[in-house]
Scaffold this motif. Structure first.
Motif, PDB file in Angstrom:
ATOM      1  N   SER A   1     -16.165  -9.354   3.403  1.00 48.74           N
ATOM      2  CA  SER A   1     -17.275 -10.294   3.232  1.00 48.74           C
ATOM      3  C   SER A   1     -17.373 -10.804   1.797  1.00 48.74           C
ATOM      4  CB  SER A   1     -18.593  -9.639   3.640  1.00 48.74           C
ATOM      5  OG  SER A   1     -18.876  -8.531   2.810  1.00 48.74           O
ATOM      6  N   GLN A   2     -16.658 -10.145   0.864  1.00 48.21           N
ATOM      7  CA  GLN A   2     -16.652 -10.629  -0.521  1.00 48.21           C
ATOM      8  C   GLN A   2     -15.878 -11.946  -0.657  1.00 48.21           C
ATOM      9  OE1 GLN A   2     -15.219  -7.482  -3.086  1.00 48.21           O
ATOM     10  NE2 GLN A   2     -16.522  -5.952  -2.109  1.00 48.21           N
TER      11      GLN A   2
ATOM     12  N   TYR B   1     -16.271 -14.940   0.002  1.00 47.99           N
ATOM     13  CA  TYR B   1     -17.353 -15.822   0.449  1.00 47.99           C
ATOM     14  C   TYR B   1     -16.953 -17.291   0.506  1.00 47.99           C
ATOM     15  CZ  TYR B   1     -17.976 -15.874  -4.679  1.00 47.99           C
ATOM     16  OH  TYR B   1     -17.769 -15.945  -6.022  1.00 47.99           O
ATOM     17  N   ASN B   2     -15.739 -17.641  -0.004  1.00 45.29           N
ATOM     18  CA  ASN B   2     -15.248 -19.021   0.127  1.00 45.29           C
ATOM     19  C   ASN B   2     -14.293 -19.189   1.297  1.00 45.29           C
ATOM     20  OD1 ASN B   2     -16.435 -20.550  -2.091  1.00 45.29           O
ATOM     21  ND2 ASN B   2     -15.326 -19.136  -3.428  1.00 45.29           N
TER      22      ASN B   2
ATOM     23  N   ASN C   1     -22.182 -12.291   6.547  1.00 47.84           N
ATOM     24  CA  ASN C   1     -22.491 -12.835   5.221  1.00 47.84           C
ATOM     25  C   ASN C   1     -21.497 -13.910   4.775  1.00 47.84           C
ATOM     26  OD1 ASN C   1     -24.639 -10.996   4.949  1.00 47.84           O
ATOM     27  ND2 ASN C   1     -23.256  -9.411   4.168  1.00 47.84           N
ATOM     28  N   MET C   2     -20.472 -14.176   5.559  1.00 48.26           N
ATOM     29  CA  MET C   2     -19.435 -15.125   5.151  1.00 48.26           C
ATOM     30  C   MET C   2     -19.861 -16.542   5.548  1.00 48.26           C
ATOM     31  SD  MET C   2     -16.106 -12.785   6.135  1.00 48.26           S
ATOM     32  CE  MET C   2     -14.945 -13.760   5.190  1.00 48.26           C
ATOM     33  N   THR C   3     -20.599 -17.158   4.665  1.00 47.34           N
ATOM     34  CA  THR C   3     -21.285 -18.415   4.996  1.00 47.34           C
ATOM     35  C   THR C   3     -20.345 -19.598   5.191  1.00 47.34           C
ATOM     36  OG1 THR C   3     -21.592 -18.863   2.643  1.00 47.34           O
ATOM     37  CG2 THR C   3     -23.364 -17.697   3.790  1.00 47.34           C
TER      38      THR C   3
END
Length: 671
Positions: A383-384, A386-387, A413-415
């Motif tokens: 999930s880090q 995020y891009n 959390n992965m927008t």
């Protein structure tokens, strides 16, 4: 333009050299007057722009007397502009026979025959030219200078690409014009194709997603980046810089490739621009340290990695690994190669299987595209990234049916995630909730458009309500008693366009209670289902259904009987593969817009309904490993249509098929 006009003037008998001093307008007027009221044939080779075409045609009157202008060019849009009302004659590559004829004539002359001891190796050389006349001419010129001995020709057969590359003015120089004429936004798209291996069939969606992740393209008003990328792919095709391998029934590109010579051109230009380096080198740490200024790397073979802690680059954006990775470093020094390239956007490790997901990769926060294979599960730390826009995660095939992948809850959390392709069944838990009971990750996966392959237990209202933009969904699981209850929640996916539902095991999945809710679905793929009469009637009511693929399903009573009310009004493509089907009764009114019908391994089917041939939109009936009676009925349909003047229906029958039942099953999963 003036040189072109002069060349046209000089082609007309009686025109003198005194016109060399005239202006463009004077030459055009003179040319027009000289051919007025006369019948002419003009051939203009290699037109590059519509403006040039307009300037040429204004010089020639149209007196409706049978005059013609033929133009050749590399740009399809120019040809279409020149004559939008007539079909184009699209030149393909030469067949092996024609390639050999051209090579033989250029080496031995039109009146001499090739010595018999050179013919076999000569045909191999011709085949390696890939049907491109330009390459054949270059190789023929080289062969003409050699002794006519088998030993010399065998060397050429092994080095055809080198022979062509060593004569850049005659071949790559000519092809380079196509590259030089490309608009700026298409040049990186073309160069990136060189990252794929020679003769590789490239999935269009993979190429498009890589382009989007690289940031080559800009979104246009009312168009997504993917749509812009699709248009770029079509543009490269119309310029004959890529070859279309497969298209979908609706004309969309499914896969493509590139001729070896054009790939050589791509690699040459990419090297010159420091855009991409493609290599088969085995030891890469020193190699990368010397060439880290390249934007991208593609490693075609197995590679050996030493301690790479000294590597660093602020330039590298793409890395493709096609072979296995062999890491040689002490345990306390095993720093991942990938963390040395902090700004990388595209990382694809296609073949290597990691024992567990390498968590070092989760430090690459600029990643937008990741393809990886691992025995382990996805870690929460993914999930880090995020891009990240596209995540393709594969596990060994043995796991596909027997192990369910548990997705970490942090994945919500992965927008930016838009495509999550997981080739095993997976469980996605519902989002976390705050103490007040509200969903605190409700915005997490709202951009997700593609998800595969969910198990039934994840098809809950809580999960689907947080995935409002899903357009493509795959479901892979063993059928269970409560599966239909879970699938009722598909009604919550208002933008769903493609649904694959693949069930394995002895039990068949029932369509009852859920298939009628798929009102937005355009493509439906079902495998391992029990198809009752009322369920098939419900499918016929789906207002947007264009593609229906039924693989390894069981029809009730081994029969599919359509009533007058069962109308698949929008259906254009129908596939029946390995069905438990003996009798099929249908009329043309049941499929009024059908364009293609494919029957694969319908070994029990007695016949294709005769009225199917009366569908005015039907173009192809394809039968693969079907019963003799079914093939005969399809042949009779074609003959009957031909007798009534309809020669547009193509019936194709193939007796052999390399695929097996297991292959068909995994095609349903992976397609």
């Amino acid at each position: 333009m003036r040189r072109l006009l002069l060349s046209l003037v000089c082609c007309i008998p009686g025109m003198a050299d005194k016109f060399l001093e005239k202006t463009e307008d004077e030459l055009a007027e003179l040319l027009y007057g000289r051919v007025k009221d006369r019948r002419y044939l003009i051939v203009v080779d290699d037109i590059w722009s519509t403006k040039v075409w307009d300037n040429v045609t204004r010089c020639f009157p149209d007196d409706n007397n049978g005059s013609r202008i033929i133009l050749t060019g590399r740009l399809k849009d120019v040809a279409t502009y020149a004559n939008p009302d007539s079909p184009l004659h699209e030149m393909g590559v030469l067949s092996l026979d024609d390639s050999w004829k051209l090579l033989s004539i250029k080496v031995f002359g039109a009146n001499d025959l090739c010595p018999s001891e050179l013919e076999v190796i000569g045909k191999q050389i011709a085949e390696k030219c890939g049907g491109l006349p330009l390459a054949i001419l270059v190789v023929a010129g080289h062969l003409s200078k050699l002794a006519r001995r088998s030993e010399s020709w065998i060397i050429v057969a092994k080095t055809v690409s080198s022979v062509v590359a060593n004569d850049p003015d005659k071949c790559l120089g000519v092809l380079g014009m196509s590259y030089n004429y490309l608009p700026n936004h298409l040049k990186p798209c073309f160069l990136s194709i060189g990252a794929f291996p020679e003769d590789f069939e490239i999935k269009a969606r993979t190429l498009i997603q890589v382009w989007v992740a690289e940031g080559f393209l800009k979104a246009e008003r009312l168009k997504s980046l993917e749509k812009v990328a699709e248009e770029c792919l079509e543009d490269l095709s119309s310029r004959n810089l890529i070859m279309i391998r497969k298209r979908r029934f609706n004309g969309e590109i499914r896969s493509c490739g590139i001729h070896d010579l054009l790939r050589d051109l791509s690699l040459r230009e990419a090297q010159k621009e420091k855009f991409l380096h493609v290599t088969s080198i085995r030891y890469v740490s020193n190699f990368l340290a010397q060439r880290h200024e390249r934007r991208g790397f593609s490693f075609l073979s197995d590679i050996s990695l030493d301690d790479s802690s000294e590597l660093s680059s602020q330039v590298v954006r793409l890395m493709f690994f096609w072979g296995k990775l062999l890491i040689h470093a002490p345990p306390h020094r095993q720093i991942s190669l990938f963390t040395s390239f902090k700004l990388i956007r595209v990382l694809a490790i296609f073949s290597h299987l990691f024992s567990s997901f390498p968590v070092e990769i989760t430090q690459l926060i600029h990643l937008r595209y990741l393809w990886i294979r691992s025995n382990g599960n996805l870690p929460a730390s993914v999930s880090q990234l995020y891009n990240l826009q596209t995540l393709v995660f594969q596990q060994p095939e043995l796991y596909y049916m027997y192990k369910t992948l548990i997705l970490p809850r942090e994945i919500w959390n992965m927008t930016q995630l838009r495509r999550l392709r997981l080739l095993s069944g997976n469980y996605l838990s519902k989002p976390k909730r705050t103490d007040e009971g509200a969903t605190d990750t409700v915005l997490g996966l709202r951009n997700l458009e593609e998800l595969s392959h969910l198990c039934f237990a994840s098809c809950t209202a809580e999960v689907f309500s947080c995935l409002p933009n899903i357009r493509k969904l795959g479901i892979l699981d063993a059928a269970s008693d409560d599966a239909s209850e879970y699938l009722k929640n598909l009604v919550l996916l208002g933008k769903l366009e493609t649904l694959k539902c693949v069930c394995y095991g002895q039990k068949r999945l029932s369509l009852s209670n859920w298939c009628a809710s798929l009102t937005s679905v355009k493509r439906l793929i079902l495998s391992g289902c029990l198809l009752l009469s009322e369920d098939m009637a419900n499918l016929a009511t789906l207002p947007n259904l264009e593609v229906l693929k039924l693989r390894d399903n069981e029809f009730e009573g081994q029969a599919w009987t359509l009533s007058d009310e069962d109308e698949f009004n929008q259906l254009k493509f129908l596939l029946l593969a390995e069905p438990c089907l003996v009798n099929w009764e249908a009329g043309s009114f049941n499929f009024p817009t059908l364009q293609k019908l494919v029957l694969r391994k319908c070994i029990r089917l007695e016949e294709v309904p005769n009225d199917i041939g009366e569908i005015c939109t039907l173009e192809v009936i394809e039968l693969i490993c079907c019963s003799t009676s079914a093939q005969n009925s399809a042949t009779e349909i074609r003959e009957e249509q031909e007798s009534m003047g309809n020669s547009c229906l193509d019936v194709r029958a193939y007796a052999n098929d390399e695929s097996s039942s297991l292959f068909d099953f995994w095609r349903a999963v992976l397609d």
